[in-house]
Structures are given as structure tokens and as C-alpha cells.
Write a protein that holds these residues in place. Sequence first.
Motif, PDB file in Angstrom:
ATOM      1  N   LEU A 117     -64.862  25.177  91.723  1.00 10.37           N
ATOM      2  CA  LEU A 117     -65.495  24.985  92.329  1.00 10.37           C
ATOM      3  C   LEU A 117     -65.144  23.842  93.423  1.00 10.37           C
ATOM      4  O   LEU A 117     -64.182  23.787  93.741  1.00 10.37           O
ATOM      5  CB  LEU A 117     -66.737  23.709  91.620  1.00 10.37           C
ATOM      6  N   PRO A 118     -65.815  24.400  94.247  1.00  6.34           N
ATOM      7  CA  PRO A 118     -65.027  23.591  95.792  1.00  6.34           C
ATOM      8  C   PRO A 118     -65.336  22.109  96.082  1.00  6.34           C
ATOM      9  O   PRO A 118     -64.300  21.887  96.692  1.00  6.34           O
ATOM     10  CB  PRO A 118     -66.333  23.968  96.606  1.00  6.34           C
ATOM     11  N   ALA A 119     -66.178  22.122  94.778  1.00  8.85           N
ATOM     12  CA  ALA A 119     -65.725  20.057  95.099  1.00  8.85           C
ATOM     13  C   ALA A 119     -66.430  19.762  93.431  1.00  8.85           C
ATOM     14  O   ALA A 119     -66.290  20.654  92.232  1.00  8.85           O
ATOM     15  CB  ALA A 119     -67.752  19.795  95.525  1.00  8.85           C
ATOM     16  N   PRO A 120     -65.732  18.248  93.001  1.00 12.01           N
ATOM     17  CA  PRO A 120     -65.898  17.749  91.329  1.00 12.01           C
ATOM     18  C   PRO A 120     -67.263  17.951  90.679  1.00 12.01           C
ATOM     19  O   PRO A 120     -66.717  17.026  90.918  1.00 12.01           O
ATOM     20  CB  PRO A 120     -64.553  17.279  91.508  1.00 12.01           C
ATOM     21  N   MET A 121     -68.193  19.257  90.657  1.00 10.46           N
ATOM     22  CA  MET A 121     -69.699  18.361  90.201  1.00 10.46           C
ATOM     23  C   MET A 121     -69.873  19.571  88.730  1.00 10.46           C
ATOM     24  O   MET A 121     -70.421  20.273  88.813  1.00 10.46           O
ATOM     25  CB  MET A 121     -70.214  19.282  91.644  1.00 10.46           C
ATOM     26  N   SER A 122     -68.589  19.754  87.889  1.00 15.57           N
ATOM     27  CA  SER A 122     -69.435  20.495  87.073  1.00 15.57           C
ATOM     28  C   SER A 122     -70.442  19.851  85.660  1.00 15.57           C
ATOM     29  O   SER A 122     -70.924  20.755  85.155  1.00 15.57           O
ATOM     30  CB  SER A 122     -68.078  20.843  86.306  1.00 15.57           C
ATOM     31  N   SER A 123     -70.072  18.279  85.888  1.00  9.72           N
ATOM     32  CA  SER A 123     -71.038  18.254  85.012  1.00  9.72           C
ATOM     33  C   SER A 123     -72.418  18.158  85.629  1.00  9.72           C
ATOM     34  O   SER A 123     -73.273  18.654  85.395  1.00  9.72           O
ATOM     35  CB  SER A 123     -70.298  16.875  84.868  1.00  9.72           C
ATOM     36  N   ALA A 124     -72.599  17.809  87.168  1.00  7.43           N
ATOM     37  CA  ALA A 124     -74.281  17.968  87.747  1.00  7.43           C
ATOM     38  C   ALA A 124     -74.122  19.743  87.386  1.00  7.43           C
ATOM     39  O   ALA A 124     -75.484  19.222  87.771  1.00  7.43           O
ATOM     40  CB  ALA A 124     -74.002  17.236  88.889  1.00  7.43           C
ATOM     41  N   GLY A 139     -67.114  21.124  83.099  1.00  5.57           N
ATOM     42  CA  GLY A 139     -65.554  21.473  82.636  1.00  5.57           C
ATOM     43  C   GLY A 139     -65.249  20.311  81.629  1.00  5.57           C
ATOM     44  O   GLY A 139     -64.156  19.971  80.768  1.00  5.57           O
ATOM     45  N   PRO A 140     -65.526  18.897  81.944  1.00  6.46           N
ATOM     46  CA  PRO A 140     -64.706  17.979  81.139  1.00  6.46           C
ATOM     47  C   PRO A 140     -64.819  17.951  80.033  1.00  6.46           C
ATOM     48  O   PRO A 140     -64.107  17.570  78.719  1.00  6.46           O
ATOM     49  CB  PRO A 140     -65.479  16.472  81.872  1.00  6.46           C
ATOM     50  N   ARG A 141     -65.880  18.728  79.049  1.00  7.13           N
ATOM     51  CA  ARG A 141     -65.980  19.245  77.993  1.00  7.13           C
ATOM     52  C   ARG A 141     -64.038  19.641  77.410  1.00  7.13           C
ATOM     53  O   ARG A 141     -64.359  19.419  76.293  1.00  7.13           O
ATOM     54  CB  ARG A 141     -67.661  20.508  77.784  1.00  7.13           C
ATOM     55  N   PHE A 142     -63.547  20.306  78.058  1.00  8.61           N
ATOM     56  CA  PHE A 142     -62.750  21.316  77.172  1.00  8.61           C
ATOM     57  C   PHE A 142     -60.960  20.418  77.893  1.00  8.61           C
ATOM     58  O   PHE A 142     -60.531  20.805  77.477  1.00  8.61           O
ATOM     59  CB  PHE A 142     -62.587  22.767  78.445  1.00  8.61           C
ATOM     60  N   GLY A 143     -61.879  19.115  78.290  1.00  7.38           N
ATOM     61  CA  GLY A 143     -60.290  18.614  78.577  1.00  7.38           C
ATOM     62  C   GLY A 143     -60.813  16.746  77.887  1.00  7.38           C
ATOM     63  O   GLY A 143     -60.927  16.594  77.456  1.00  7.38           O
ATOM     64  N   VAL A 144     -59.219  15.880  78.667  1.00  6.05           N
ATOM     65  CA  VAL A 144     -59.711  15.096  78.398  1.00  6.05           C
ATOM     66  C   VAL A 144     -59.738  13.623  79.712  1.00  6.05           C
ATOM     67  O   VAL A 144     -58.748  14.735  80.998  1.00  6.05           O
ATOM     68  CB  VAL A 144     -57.603  14.441  78.227  1.00  6.05           C
ATOM     69  N   GLY A 146     -62.475  13.205  80.874  1.00  7.90           N
ATOM     70  CA  GLY A 146     -63.204  13.390  82.919  1.00  7.90           C
ATOM     71  C   GLY A 146     -62.134  14.788  83.681  1.00  7.90           C
ATOM     72  O   GLY A 146     -62.415  14.685  84.547  1.00  7.90           O
ATOM     73  N   THR A 147     -60.599  14.762  82.882  1.00  2.85           N
ATOM     74  CA  THR A 147     -60.579  16.137  84.155  1.00  2.85           C
ATOM     75  C   THR A 147     -61.304  17.106  83.589  1.00  2.85           C
ATOM     76  O   THR A 147     -62.553  17.345  83.033  1.00  2.85           O
ATOM     77  CB  THR A 147     -58.541  16.392  82.931  1.00  2.85           C
ATOM     78  N   LEU A 148     -60.780  18.528  84.641  1.00  3.09           N
ATOM     79  CA  LEU A 148     -61.908  19.909  84.400  1.00  3.09           C
ATOM     80  C   LEU A 148     -62.652  19.190  85.381  1.00  3.09           C
ATOM     81  O   LEU A 148     -63.786  20.366  85.221  1.00  3.09           O
ATOM     82  CB  LEU A 148     -61.493  19.989  83.270  1.00  3.09           C
ATOM     83  N   GLU A 149     -63.317  18.238  86.363  1.00  6.43           N
ATOM     84  CA  GLU A 149     -64.768  17.869  86.089  1.00  6.43           C
ATOM     85  C   GLU A 149     -64.788  19.387  87.678  1.00  6.43           C
ATOM     86  O   GLU A 149     -65.849  18.986  88.021  1.00  6.43           O
ATOM     87  CB  GLU A 149     -64.587  16.592  87.057  1.00  6.43           C
ATOM     88  N   ARG A 150     -63.533  19.632  88.154  1.00  7.94           N
ATOM     89  CA  ARG A 150     -64.170  21.092  89.158  1.00  7.94           C
ATOM     90  C   ARG A 150     -63.909  21.877  88.981  1.00  7.94           C
ATOM     91  O   ARG A 150     -63.959  23.018  89.378  1.00  7.94           O
ATOM     92  CB  ARG A 150     -63.325  20.897  89.985  1.00  7.94           C
TER      93      ARG A 150
END
Length: 190
Positions: A117-124, A139-144, A146-150
Motif C-alpha cells: 500500500l502507498p501508506a501504512p493503513m492495512s488495518s484501517a 497485513g499485521p495478522r501475518f506478521g509480528v 505490527g509489521t506488515l501494516e503497509r
Amino acid sequence: EPLPPPLASYLESRRDLVITVGSMSKSFWGGLRVGWIRAERSTLAAIAAVRPTIDLGTAIVEQLASADLLRQADTVLPARRDMLRARRELVSSLLREQLPDWTASPCHGGMSMWMRLPAPMSSALSAAASRMGLVIPAGPRFGVDGTLERFIRVPFTQPEERLHHSVAVLAQAWRSVTGAGTPDAHALVV
């Protein structure tokens, strides 16, 4: 492409440290919940001893269906791979069209693609899509930690008409969280 050799084949020693798993659900059908574990005999014995405390075992009908499908794998799997490739290309095309600022990670297999994503807004984005009726994990569901927010993981296994609808909803959800642009004339309003 040809499958790479199993991870365990690279080990010269300490093969007891490697456990690999497989599943009928990825290759044949998501609802067929039959899998297997490949490991050293002693590891398998320990797992087998614990299993009865966790579940009652795999249903016989599913095991029989799996055995039959494995016998037909050379016929069934090429058609399934062709279908998944076509759906992957469809979703890639729809995402490029409706969300051009997103970047696809190379996808050489599997049943989903990772989009940056262009911005770290995966959860939103995930929350907004859920409110619109599209369940897509952040994304953070697959990371540790809070990573992968983008990033967001976009599956492409559904029938084509559902994929069209889902990408339209995803684009609308993205606009709702970023405030970017106005909906296209052909975008779905939920």
C-alpha cells in the motif's frame, strides 16, 4: 514452474529438526481439510501420541476422497492451476486499474498475492472493507509486532464475478480510509 525440493532434502544432519506439512485444501479444494506431516519417525510417534487428546481423527469420507484425488492428481491439478493463474491475472488487472498506486509483490504460486500500500493503513483498510461486507485480513495478522501494516494479502480463488465485486469493494474501502479521489462511475456502492 517445477516444485523446489523439500527443505528437509537440504539437510545432511539433524533431520529431526525439520517438520513439513501438506494439505489437500491448497491443491484440490479449500473445504477438504485433510493434511499430512512429514518428519522423522520418532517425531511422528510423539505427534501421534498427542493427537487423540486434541481431536477424534480425520473423517473417513474425506480420507477416501483425498485418496481418490491423489490418484487423479495428474489430471486434476493442471486444470486447477490454469484456473488459478487466470484468476490471479484477473485480480492483478483489476487492482492495476482500480488501485494503481498499489504495488504487487511477485507471485509465483499460491492462492493470494501481497500488495504494498502507498501508506501504512492495512488495518484501517481491513476494518473499512469489513464494514462494506468484504472480509480481508490486515497485513499485521501475518506478521509480528505490527509489521506488515503497509501490506495486504489479496486472495484470488473465488469465481470471477465475485473477484470483480471484491476488488470494487476494496477500492471503495481504500478511498474511504484515505479520502483519495471520488468513486469511479463503475465502482460499487455498498
